[in-house]
Design an enzyme around this catalytic site. Structure first.
Site, PDB file in Angstrom:
ATOM      1  N   ARG A  56       0.790  -1.219   0.000  1.00 35.15           N
ATOM      2  CA  ARG A  56       0.000   0.000   0.000  1.00 35.15           C
ATOM      3  C   ARG A  56       0.831   1.282   0.000  1.00 35.15           C
ATOM      4  O   ARG A  56       0.574   2.194  -0.781  1.00 35.15           O
ATOM      5  CB  ARG A  56      -0.918   0.067   1.239  1.00 35.15           C
ATOM      6  CG  ARG A  56      -2.196  -0.688   1.121  1.00 35.15           C
ATOM      7  CD  ARG A  56      -2.592  -1.230   2.473  1.00 35.15           C
ATOM      8  NE  ARG A  56      -1.623  -2.252   2.794  1.00 35.15           N
ATOM      9  CZ  ARG A  56      -1.755  -3.524   2.386  1.00 35.15           C
ATOM     10  NH1 ARG A  56      -2.821  -3.890   1.745  1.00 35.15           N
ATOM     11  NH2 ARG A  56      -0.809  -4.404   2.649  1.00 35.15           N
ATOM     12  N   THR A  57       1.777   1.357   0.906  1.00 39.48           N
ATOM     13  CA  THR A  57       2.450   2.636   1.093  1.00 39.48           C
ATOM     14  C   THR A  57       3.261   3.013  -0.154  1.00 39.48           C
ATOM     15  O   THR A  57       3.147   4.132  -0.665  1.00 39.48           O
ATOM     16  CB  THR A  57       3.351   2.586   2.343  1.00 39.48           C
ATOM     17  OG1 THR A  57       2.589   2.037   3.411  1.00 39.48           O
ATOM     18  CG2 THR A  57       3.842   3.966   2.727  1.00 39.48           C
TER      19      THR A  57
ATOM     20  N   LYS B 126      25.564  -4.723  -0.746  1.00 41.32           N
ATOM     21  CA  LYS B 126      27.045  -4.763  -0.777  1.00 41.32           C
ATOM     22  C   LYS B 126      27.632  -4.116   0.460  1.00 41.32           C
ATOM     23  O   LYS B 126      28.835  -3.978   0.595  1.00 41.32           O
ATOM     24  CB  LYS B 126      27.553  -4.015  -2.013  1.00 41.32           C
ATOM     25  CG  LYS B 126      27.041  -4.535  -3.328  1.00 41.32           C
ATOM     26  CD  LYS B 126      27.542  -3.624  -4.460  1.00 41.32           C
ATOM     27  CE  LYS B 126      26.666  -3.743  -5.689  1.00 41.32           C
ATOM     28  NZ  LYS B 126      26.881  -2.604  -6.604  1.00 41.32           N
TER      29      LYS B 126
ATOM     30  N   ARG C 148      11.131   3.774   3.576  1.00 46.58           N
ATOM     31  CA  ARG C 148      10.737   2.781   4.592  1.00 46.58           C
ATOM     32  C   ARG C 148      11.994   1.968   4.930  1.00 46.58           C
ATOM     33  O   ARG C 148      12.722   1.522   4.040  1.00 46.58           O
ATOM     34  CB  ARG C 148       9.650   1.854   4.089  1.00 46.58           C
ATOM     35  CG  ARG C 148       9.415   0.709   5.082  1.00 46.58           C
ATOM     36  CD  ARG C 148       8.197  -0.099   4.764  1.00 46.58           C
ATOM     37  NE  ARG C 148       6.985   0.655   5.035  1.00 46.58           N
ATOM     38  CZ  ARG C 148       5.763   0.132   4.978  1.00 46.58           C
ATOM     39  NH1 ARG C 148       5.607  -1.135   4.652  1.00 46.58           N
ATOM     40  NH2 ARG C 148       4.703   0.868   5.232  1.00 46.58           N
TER      41      ARG C 148
ATOM     42  N   HIS D 168       4.974   5.826  11.719  1.00 50.08           N
ATOM     43  CA  HIS D 168       4.414   5.650  10.360  1.00 50.08           C
ATOM     44  C   HIS D 168       3.386   6.779  10.198  1.00 50.08           C
ATOM     45  O   HIS D 168       2.180   6.550  10.141  1.00 50.08           O
ATOM     46  CB  HIS D 168       3.767   4.272  10.257  1.00 50.08           C
ATOM     47  CG  HIS D 168       3.442   3.826   8.861  1.00 50.08           C
ATOM     48  ND1 HIS D 168       3.611   4.612   7.745  1.00 50.08           N
ATOM     49  CD2 HIS D 168       2.941   2.627   8.400  1.00 50.08           C
ATOM     50  CE1 HIS D 168       3.223   3.943   6.668  1.00 50.08           C
ATOM     51  NE2 HIS D 168       2.818   2.740   7.041  1.00 50.08           N
TER      52      HIS D 168
HETATM   53  N1   CP Z   1      -0.329  -0.277   6.052  1.00 49.77           N
HETATM   54  C1   CP Z   1       0.835  -0.401   5.402  1.00 49.77           C
HETATM   55  O1   CP Z   1       1.842   0.271   5.726  1.00 49.77           O
HETATM   56  O2   CP Z   1       0.827  -1.304   4.385  1.00 49.77           O
HETATM   57  P1   CP Z   1       2.072  -1.753   3.518  1.00 49.77           P
HETATM   58  O3   CP Z   1       3.059  -2.428   4.464  1.00 49.77           O
HETATM   59  O4   CP Z   1       1.531  -2.682   2.477  1.00 49.77           O
HETATM   60  O5   CP Z   1       2.710  -0.528   2.932  1.00 49.77           O
END
Ligand code: CP
Length: 305
Positions: free
Chosen positions: A54-55, A83, A104, A132
């Site tokens: 999603r993100t 590496k 991320r 998040h």
């Molecule tokens: N909710 C969320 O962060 O989903 P993803 O890990 O799929 O990005």
């Protein structure tokens, strides 16, 4: 530079209203003549050193719909991280190739670290079990959109409070709203860490810890569910035991008010029976779609557009 790093940055009602209004405007445009091409000529780097559906894809879709272009690391194994290149070196290099970075990473505070060498705004798309913020913003946006308000609501979280970083980002944001009543439901092993409870107390947000939703199901406006964060456990048996702490079935939802909603941060693993999906109160797929518009609004915010 307007980096997006923590939930605390958004503990500001006026700022939340501004971002939600922009997201709503972009959603309306997307359903009509298309989003304005405000990112034309801009390149967004999506660097995902941890898995995501999603993100990453909602950020990339948002950037493309706004006329921007994408460069991406979707799998750390295909980058020079494999590496041994440090994150700070990678950020220094990649920030010379783009106008904003969406990051991320599995390490707590990695986004704040990245700012040290980045030449462009950094957006935290989840760092370890720390924060998040973009997820927390889309969660609040969904509540506002679905129920027309956030003030005065009763919200039950059935969550892995220990590791769910979106909850850690939500805590300071919730202080912007009045007369909330939060129920924190789950086993003691996954309880909300003390620092976040202190934040709730300091900002006057009323909360109660429970080990079951049964006694409050009929009064809550929002049932907010998360999975247990498997990748943070070193003991598989502990995870298997704890994941069964949360289960929402049709019997659960049937005891909720007609005007209430069920949210899930997703991915769903075990926690909500797919039979619940057809109930109008199941708002979690609408929630994921809202991520597109909130992230479009946040790209514009980070780029000061
Ligand atoms: N909710 C969320 O962060 O989903 P993803 O890990 O799929 O990005």
């Amino acid at each position: 530079m307007p980096h997006i790093l923590t939930g605390k940055q958004f503990a500001d009602k006026k700022l939340l209203d501004k971002i939600f209004a922009k997201a709503a405007e972009l959603e309306k445009a997307d359903g009509g003549k298309g989003m304005p091409k405000l990112l034309a000529g801009k390149i967004i780097a999506t660097l995902f050193y941890e898995p995501s559906t999603r993100t990453r894809l909602s950020f990339e879709s948002a950037a493309l719909k706004l006329g921007g272009q994408i460069i991406s690391i979707a799998d750390a194994k295909t980058s020079s991280a494999s590496k041994g290149e440090s994150l700070l070196d990678a950020i220094k290099v990649i920030s010379g190739y783009c106008d904003a970075i969406v990051l991320r990473h599995s390490e707590n505070n990695s986004a704040e670290e990245a700012v040290k060498t980045s030449l462009v705004p950094v957006i935290n798309a989840g760092d370890g079990f720390n924060q998040h913020p973009t997820q927390a913003l889309l969660d609040l946006y969904t509540i506002q959109k679905e129920l027309g308000k956030i003030d005065g609501l009763k919200i039950a979280f059935m969550s892995d409070f220990r590791y769910q970083r979106n909850i850690h980002s939500l805590v300071p944001m919730l202080s912007s709203f009045s007369n909330l009543k939060l129920y924190l439901v789950g086993p003691k092993a996954l309880a909300l860490p003390k620092e976040f409870k202190e934040q709730l107390k300091a900002s006057g947000v009323e909360f109660e810890e429970l080990d079951s939703v049964d006694s409050i199901l009929g009064e809550v406006d929002v049932l907010y569910v998360t999975r247990v964060f498997k990748e943070r456990f070193s003991d598989e048996a502990e995870y298997e035991k704890l994941k069964k702490s949360f289960f929402v079935g049709t019997n659960t939802v049937s005891r909720m008010k007609a005007q209430s909603i069920v949210l899930h941060v997703m991915p769903r693993v075990y926690e909500i029976d797919p039979a619940v999906d057809s109930d109008p109160r199941a708002a979690y797929f609408r929630q994921t779609k809202n991520g597109l518009y909130i992230r479009a609004a946040l790209l514009l915010y980070a780029l000061d557009l």
